[in-house]
Each structure stands twice: as structure tokens, then as C-alpha cells.
Design a protein around this motif. Sequence first.
Motif, PDB file in Angstrom:
ATOM      1  N   ARG A 188       0.698  -1.228  -0.227  1.00 34.14           N
ATOM      2  CA  ARG A 188       0.041  -0.007  -0.107  1.00 34.14           C
ATOM      3  C   ARG A 188       0.707   1.185   0.054  1.00 34.14           C
ATOM      4  NH1 ARG A 188      -5.145  -0.897   2.454  1.00 34.14           N
ATOM      5  NH2 ARG A 188      -6.049  -3.172   1.536  1.00 34.14           N
ATOM      6  N   LYS A 189       0.204   2.376  -0.418  1.00 35.01           N
ATOM      7  CA  LYS A 189       1.089   3.659  -0.290  1.00 35.01           C
ATOM      8  C   LYS A 189       0.905   4.358   0.808  1.00 35.01           C
ATOM      9  CE  LYS A 189      -3.287   5.950  -2.308  1.00 35.01           C
ATOM     10  NZ  LYS A 189      -3.913   6.760  -3.441  1.00 35.01           N
ATOM     11  N   GLU A 192      -0.914   3.762   4.645  1.00 33.46           N
ATOM     12  CA  GLU A 192      -2.121   3.018   4.593  1.00 33.46           C
ATOM     13  C   GLU A 192      -1.895   1.832   4.739  1.00 33.46           C
ATOM     14  OE1 GLU A 192      -3.781   3.151   0.550  1.00 33.46           O
ATOM     15  OE2 GLU A 192      -4.221   5.157   0.528  1.00 33.46           O
ATOM     16  N   LYS A 193      -1.697   1.460   6.108  1.00 33.81           N
ATOM     17  CA  LYS A 193      -1.377   0.355   6.720  1.00 33.81           C
ATOM     18  C   LYS A 193      -2.354  -0.882   6.630  1.00 33.81           C
ATOM     19  CE  LYS A 193       1.336   2.701  10.220  1.00 33.81           C
ATOM     20  NZ  LYS A 193       2.861   1.935   9.693  1.00 33.81           N
ATOM     21  N   VAL A 194      -1.805  -1.915   6.607  1.00 38.55           N
ATOM     22  CA  VAL A 194      -2.592  -3.384   6.323  1.00 38.55           C
ATOM     23  C   VAL A 194      -1.876  -4.425   7.194  1.00 38.55           C
ATOM     24  CG1 VAL A 194      -1.539  -3.853   4.209  1.00 38.55           C
ATOM     25  CG2 VAL A 194      -3.874  -4.821   4.842  1.00 38.55           C
ATOM     26  N   CYS A 199       3.596  -0.826   4.023  1.00 38.56           N
ATOM     27  CA  CYS A 199       3.231   0.361   3.197  1.00 38.56           C
ATOM     28  C   CYS A 199       4.535   1.240   3.065  1.00 38.56           C
ATOM     29  CB  CYS A 199       2.107   1.210   3.866  1.00 38.56           C
ATOM     30  SG  CYS A 199       2.444   1.965   5.567  1.00 38.56           S
ATOM     31  N   LYS A 225      -4.288  -1.405  -5.149  1.00 44.58           N
ATOM     32  CA  LYS A 225      -4.440  -0.141  -4.765  1.00 44.58           C
ATOM     33  C   LYS A 225      -3.209   0.953  -5.082  1.00 44.58           C
ATOM     34  CE  LYS A 225      -8.325  -0.817  -1.518  1.00 44.58           C
ATOM     35  NZ  LYS A 225      -8.848  -0.380   0.015  1.00 44.58           N
ATOM     36  N   MET A 226      -2.061   0.208  -5.252  1.00 48.58           N
ATOM     37  CA  MET A 226      -0.952   1.095  -5.469  1.00 48.58           C
ATOM     38  C   MET A 226      -0.914   1.397  -6.911  1.00 48.58           C
ATOM     39  SD  MET A 226       2.021   1.951  -4.214  1.00 48.58           S
ATOM     40  CE  MET A 226       2.798   1.109  -2.932  1.00 48.58           C
ATOM     41  N   GLU A 232       4.840   7.084  -6.188  1.00 47.92           N
ATOM     42  CA  GLU A 232       5.130   6.666  -4.809  1.00 47.92           C
ATOM     43  C   GLU A 232       6.784   6.195  -4.684  1.00 47.92           C
ATOM     44  OE1 GLU A 232       3.351   5.852  -1.100  1.00 47.92           O
ATOM     45  OE2 GLU A 232       2.740   6.536  -3.047  1.00 47.92           O
TER      46      GLU A 232
END
Length: 262
Positions: A188-189, A192-194, A199, A225-226, A232
Motif C-alpha cells: 500500500r501507498k 495506508e497500513k494493512v 506500506c 491500490k498501488m 510512490e
Amino acid sequence: MNVEIIFLGSGGGRWATITQKKPTGGFRIHTDKLKLHVDPGPGAIVRLNELKISPWKTNSLFISHCHPDHYNDGEILVEAITNGMTRRRGAFIGSLTAVKGFGDYEYVISKYHQSKLELVKALFPGEEVKVYDHIIRATHTKHGDPFGIGFRLKTIYGDIGYTSDTEFIPKLIDEFDGVRVLVANIVRKKNEKVRGHLCSNDVIDLINSMENKPELLIMNHMGVKMTNPISEAKYIESLTNVKTIPAKLGLRIELLKNKIVL
């Protein structure tokens, strides 16, 4: 001495794997003796042939953990390594789960395929194994697979690090400090933690905590989503002062003594 990294895509995660909007074939590390395929997800064999890289020349396989975007084409690679299962040849290095299975996680290379390999080794973080003329040291991860690993590979022109899938954990700082090239799985960018993944801001914190930063960071295993990986990469580079590029199908990196050729 030749040291080269070749990417068979840049995608990772369930949705990127299903859609194949970003190919999920993993990447290769080639030296004079070592022909290593790392995390051969779906499409690895197709992408090898597309890039005119002979699967038959593969002699080593690394699988970091038991998720199909990292292992799906592994047995086909073993068939290439062993010349269609007619020769006992090559090496398979991986996590405990990938090699032997544990609990709900089943081993991802069959016992039949493993039987034709010269070396089969499950590594835990901190352990090392010699594969041809190189040493691979397993690194920690924090991910859905509790035994997942990344690695640090020593080469004549500097170390190559691979985070695999992991959250940011402090142990990564020492494990990758001083690598010349870091391949980081960044799903993720920005911030945006997952759970179970990095990220961009996690990687920024990781690099800026090192005493010896890498010369090159390669963004890998990016989710759907990237959407703008080039932008980035510039964001990460601006906050770390480390050259950063996104992986893509066909990207080749050559390590030389005094420079890295992109």
C-alpha cells in the motif's frame, strides 16, 4: 562475476493475483553459478518464456511462505531444475511451512518433487545455508504464515535483501542494514497500513533507522491500490535519499563493483 536481478512482475496480494493487472511471477537472481527463482507466483513460467529466460537453467528455488502468490508455479520450476524429474539436481530453500507444512499450512512442493532435489532446506530467521557459491540467511517476518521468512544473500558485489511479506518489525533494521539492494514488498501507498504487510511509510521508517542505507530500493509485490508506483517511488526517495524504483515485468538490475546498472 555476473550479479543480476530480473523481475517477472510486480504484483502481490489476492486481488492483484486474481486480476493479473500486475504480474505475479516473482523475481530471479543470477550469478555465474546461482540461478535462483524467488517466490514463483502464478504466471512465473509464462513470464520466463515471454522474457526468453530459459526455465531449464534454473538451479535453485526460494519460497518465503505458504500463500499462492508466492508458490503457485514452484513445482513446475522444480521440473525444470531436474530436467523433467530425470536428474537429481538443484536446491529448494524455504520456510518451515513451505518445505514441511505446519498445522493448517501444507507444504507447497510435493514430496515427489522434493525427492529429485539435491538440497531441501527449511530455514528459520537467523539461519544460513550455502547454495552453490552463495550464502542465504533467513530474516524475520510478521505475516499470516507464522513461519514466513525473507532473506539476505551475500554476493561478491554486495548483499541483496528481500523482505518478503511482513509488517514493520524492529528486527528488520539490523537484518537489512548495509544491504546494497533491498527488494521490499510494499502493498500500500503512504501510511495506508494493512495487517501483515508494509506500506510506503513503513519502509521509509525502516530505511531511515539504518546506519548504512541501501544504494537501491526496489518496490515489489504491490497491491491493486498501488495505482501510481512511479509517484510512490519518488515519495519514498524524497524522504530517504535512497534511489527507489518500482518493479515491473522485465526489469533487470545489474550489480557491478562501482555502480548499479538499471
